[in-house]
Design a protein around this motif. Structure first.
Motif, short mmCIF file in Angstrom:
data_model
loop_
_atom_site.label_atom_id
_atom_site.label_comp_id
_atom_site.label_asym_id
_atom_site.label_seq_id
_atom_site.Cartn_x
_atom_site.Cartn_y
_atom_site.Cartn_z
N THR A 262 107.65 80.12 8.31
CA THR A 262 107.78 80.47 9.73
C THR A 262 106.39 80.60 10.34
OG1 THR A 262 109.81 81.69 9.23
CG2 THR A 262 108.79 82.08 11.38
N PRO A 263 105.84 79.52 10.86
CA PRO A 263 104.50 79.60 11.46
C PRO A 263 104.47 80.59 12.61
CG PRO A 263 105.17 77.32 11.14
CD PRO A 263 106.39 78.16 10.92
N ARG A 264 103.43 81.41 12.64
CA ARG A 264 103.27 82.41 13.68
C ARG A 264 101.81 82.44 14.13
NH1 ARG A 264 107.46 86.30 13.66
NH2 ARG A 264 108.92 86.01 11.93
N GLY A 265 101.60 83.04 15.29
CA GLY A 265 100.24 83.27 15.75
C GLY A 265 99.86 82.39 16.92
N GLN A 266 98.62 82.56 17.35
CA GLN A 266 98.11 81.89 18.54
C GLN A 266 97.17 80.77 18.17
OE1 GLN A 266 96.91 84.36 21.90
NE2 GLN A 266 95.04 83.15 22.13
N VAL A 267 97.22 79.67 18.92
CA VAL A 267 96.29 78.56 18.78
C VAL A 267 95.65 78.31 20.13
CG1 VAL A 267 96.03 76.10 18.30
CG2 VAL A 267 97.52 77.49 16.87
N HIS A 268 94.32 78.44 20.18
CA HIS A 268 93.55 78.19 21.41
C HIS A 268 93.07 76.75 21.36
CE1 HIS A 268 89.91 79.44 24.11
NE2 HIS A 268 90.80 78.70 24.75
N MET A 269 93.53 75.92 22.29
CA MET A 269 93.26 74.49 22.23
C MET A 269 92.69 73.98 23.54
SD MET A 269 95.87 71.43 21.06
CE MET A 269 97.08 71.67 22.36
N GLY A 270 91.62 73.20 23.47
CA GLY A 270 91.05 72.55 24.63
C GLY A 270 91.64 71.16 24.79
N VAL A 271 91.96 70.77 26.03
CA VAL A 271 92.54 69.45 26.28
C VAL A 271 91.91 68.85 27.53
CG1 VAL A 271 94.74 69.91 25.15
CG2 VAL A 271 94.47 70.48 27.56
N PRO A 272 91.65 67.53 27.54
CA PRO A 272 91.18 66.88 28.77
C PRO A 272 92.23 67.01 29.86
CG PRO A 272 90.94 65.43 26.85
CD PRO A 272 91.79 66.58 26.42
N VAL A 273 91.78 67.08 31.11
CA VAL A 273 92.69 67.39 32.20
C VAL A 273 93.81 66.36 32.34
CG1 VAL A 273 92.90 67.74 34.69
CG2 VAL A 273 90.93 68.66 33.47
N SER A 274 93.47 65.08 32.57
CA SER A 274 94.50 64.08 32.82
C SER A 274 95.39 63.88 31.60
CB SER A 274 93.87 62.75 33.23
OG SER A 274 93.28 62.85 34.51
N PHE A 275 94.79 63.77 30.42
CA PHE A 275 95.58 63.58 29.21
C PHE A 275 96.44 64.82 28.96
CE2 PHE A 275 96.33 63.79 24.64
CZ PHE A 275 96.87 62.52 24.41
N GLY A 276 95.89 65.99 29.19
CA GLY A 276 96.64 67.21 28.96
C GLY A 276 97.85 67.32 29.86
N VAL A 277 97.66 67.04 31.15
CA VAL A 277 98.76 67.15 32.10
C VAL A 277 99.81 66.07 31.85
CG1 VAL A 277 99.38 66.95 34.54
CG2 VAL A 277 97.37 68.27 33.88
N ARG A 278 99.36 64.84 31.59
CA ARG A 278 100.29 63.73 31.46
C ARG A 278 100.95 63.64 30.09
NH1 ARG A 278 100.06 59.34 34.95
NH2 ARG A 278 98.74 59.61 36.79
N CYS A 279 100.22 63.98 29.05
CA CYS A 279 100.72 63.72 27.69
C CYS A 279 101.00 64.97 26.87
CB CYS A 279 99.71 62.84 26.94
SG CYS A 279 99.38 61.26 27.76
N ILE A 280 100.25 66.05 27.09
CA ILE A 280 100.47 67.28 26.31
C ILE A 280 101.50 68.18 26.98
CG2 ILE A 280 99.41 69.34 25.35
CD1 ILE A 280 98.55 66.82 23.94
N ALA A 281 101.37 68.38 28.30
CA ALA A 281 102.28 69.29 28.99
C ALA A 281 103.75 68.94 28.80
CB ALA A 281 101.92 69.34 30.48
N PRO A 282 104.14 67.65 28.83
CA PRO A 282 105.56 67.34 28.63
C PRO A 282 106.08 67.70 27.23
CG PRO A 282 104.44 65.52 29.71
CD PRO A 282 103.38 66.45 29.24
N LEU A 283 105.18 67.98 26.30
CA LEU A 283 105.60 68.28 24.93
C LEU A 283 105.74 69.78 24.66
CD1 LEU A 283 103.18 65.84 23.06
CD2 LEU A 283 105.55 65.42 23.71
N LEU A 284 105.31 70.61 25.62
CA LEU A 284 105.20 72.05 25.34
C LEU A 284 106.55 72.71 25.08
CD1 LEU A 284 102.44 73.03 27.93
CD2 LEU A 284 102.19 72.50 25.50
N ALA A 285 107.56 72.35 25.85
CA ALA A 285 108.88 72.96 25.64
C ALA A 285 109.44 72.58 24.27
CB ALA A 285 109.84 72.52 26.75
#
Length: 293
Positions: free
Chosen positions: A83-106
C-alpha cells in the motif's frame, strides 16, 4: 534535523521557513535549541550569509544519512504492505503538465488513494536537491551528463504554420528557407537557440530571425494559428491544431529525431517506493500508441 538540513541547503532561515511552511522564527528557535542540545555551534551567522561550522559540516552529513535510512525503512515497510503511502513533490513543465499530466491525476489517485502528489508547474530547470523535489519531468532531446533519470516516453517535434501564412509567404522547402520567414521562437531553456533538423542524415541547425519569442509553447502555437509565422513545437502542443487543419506541418522530411520524456531524480538519494510508483504509473500511461498493451 530536517530544519537544519533545509537551512544548510538553502543558506537562509527565511528560505527554509518558506519551504517548510512555517514562520522564520520557528526555524530560528529550533536551530538554536538543536545547538544548545548538542553543545556546539552548527551555523555561523553574518549579515550577508550563513556558513556551517566544522561541526555543522559533520553533523549535516550524518543527518542526511539518518533521514535517508529512515526514508528507506519506510519505503521497505510500505512495499511489504503493498500500500504505497506518502507525498511526492514533482516538478513538471507547464504545457506538458497541463496537457499530459493533469488528465492522469484522477486515475493516479484512484489507483493510489494514500499517496499525495504536490506538483510544481514550471518551465525552468529545477534543482531537485535545493527545492526538495522527489523528481521532475523533463522534455528534452538530451540530458546533461551525470543526470539520474528514467526515460518514460518520447515524442516528435513539428515545424508548423497556418494555411493563411503559407498561402501568403510560401512553403519552406528546406530548413535554410526559414532564414527568410517570420519565425516564432521558444526561449524556455536557452535564449535564441538554433532550430535542429536533419539533412542527409546529419544534424543541421538554423538560427532564423524571430518576430516573436516566448517561454511557452502554447502561446507560440496560438500565434502561429493566427498567421504570425512559423514555429517548431512538440506533438503534445500542436496535435489538435494539426488534426483540425488550423496548423499545417512543413519540412517533415527534415524532422529531428524524437525527443525524450524523462523522470529526473535527485542525485543524492536512493530510489524510494513512492518515486518508483509514480514513474511506473507515468511510464505506462504515457506509453506511445502501438508500444504494448
Amino acid at each position: 534535523m530536517q530544519h537544519f538540513i533545509r537551512v544548510a541547503d538553502l543558506g537562509s532561515f527565511a528560505a527554509a521557513a518558506d519551504q517548510l511552511g512555517v514562520a522564520r522564527s520557528v526555524v530560528t528557535r529550533r536551530i538554536a535549541a538543536l545547538e544548545e542540545h548538542l553543545g556546539v555551534k552548527l551555523i555561523t551567522r553574518t549579515t550577508r550569509k550563513l556558513t556551517l561550522t566544522s561541526a555543522g559540516v559533520v553533523y549535516l552529513e550524518r543527518c542526511r544519512r539518518i533521514l535517508q535510512a529512515i526514508d528507506d525503512a519506510e519505503s521497505e515497510v510500505m512495499a511489504s504492505s503493498q500500500t504505497p503511502r506518502g507525498q511526492v513533490h514533482m516538478g513538471v513543465p507547464v504545457s506538458f503538465g497541463v496537457r499530459c499530466i493533469a488528465p492522469l491525476l484522477a486515475r493516479f489517485h484512484q489507483a493510489y488513494p494514500h499517496m499525495v502528489l504536490t506538483l510544481d508547474f514550471n518551465d525552468r530547470t529545477s534543482d531537485l536537491i535545493d527545492e526538495a523535489m522527489d523528481l521532475a519531468i523533463r522534455v528534452s532531446t538530451e540530458l546533461a551528463p551525470g543526470i539520474v533519470a528514467r526515460k518514460l516516453s518520447q515524442g516528435r517535434l513539428f515545424t508548423v504554420a497556418s494555411p493563411g501564412y503559407l498561402a501568403q509567404h510560401g512553403t519552406p522547402e528546406h530548413p535554410d528557407d526559414l532564414l527568410h520567414h517570420r519565425c516564432l521562437g521558444y526561449t524556455g531553456r536557452a535564449h535564441n537557440r538554433p532550430l535542429l533538423f536533419q539533412v542527409n542524415g546529419q544534424a543541421h541547425t538554423v538560427a532564423p530571425p524571430y518576430v516573436l519569442q516566448a517561454n511557452n509553447g502554447d502561446a507560440l502555437a496560438l500565434a502561429a494559428e493566427q498567421g504570425m509565422g512559423v514555429t517548431t513545437q512538440p506533438d503534445f502542443i500542436v496535435e489538435e491544431a494539426l488534426a483540425s487543419g488550423t496548423l499545417q506541418p512543413i519540412l517533415q522530411d527534415f524532422a529531428p529525431p524524437p525527443f525524450g520524456i524523462y523522470a529526473v531524480l535527485p542525485s543524492n538519494r536512493l530510489l524510494t517506493q513512492r518515486q518508483r510508483v509514480v514513474m511506473d504509473f507515468l511510464a505506462q500511461a504515457l506509453r506511445p500508441a502501438g508500444h504494448g498493451a
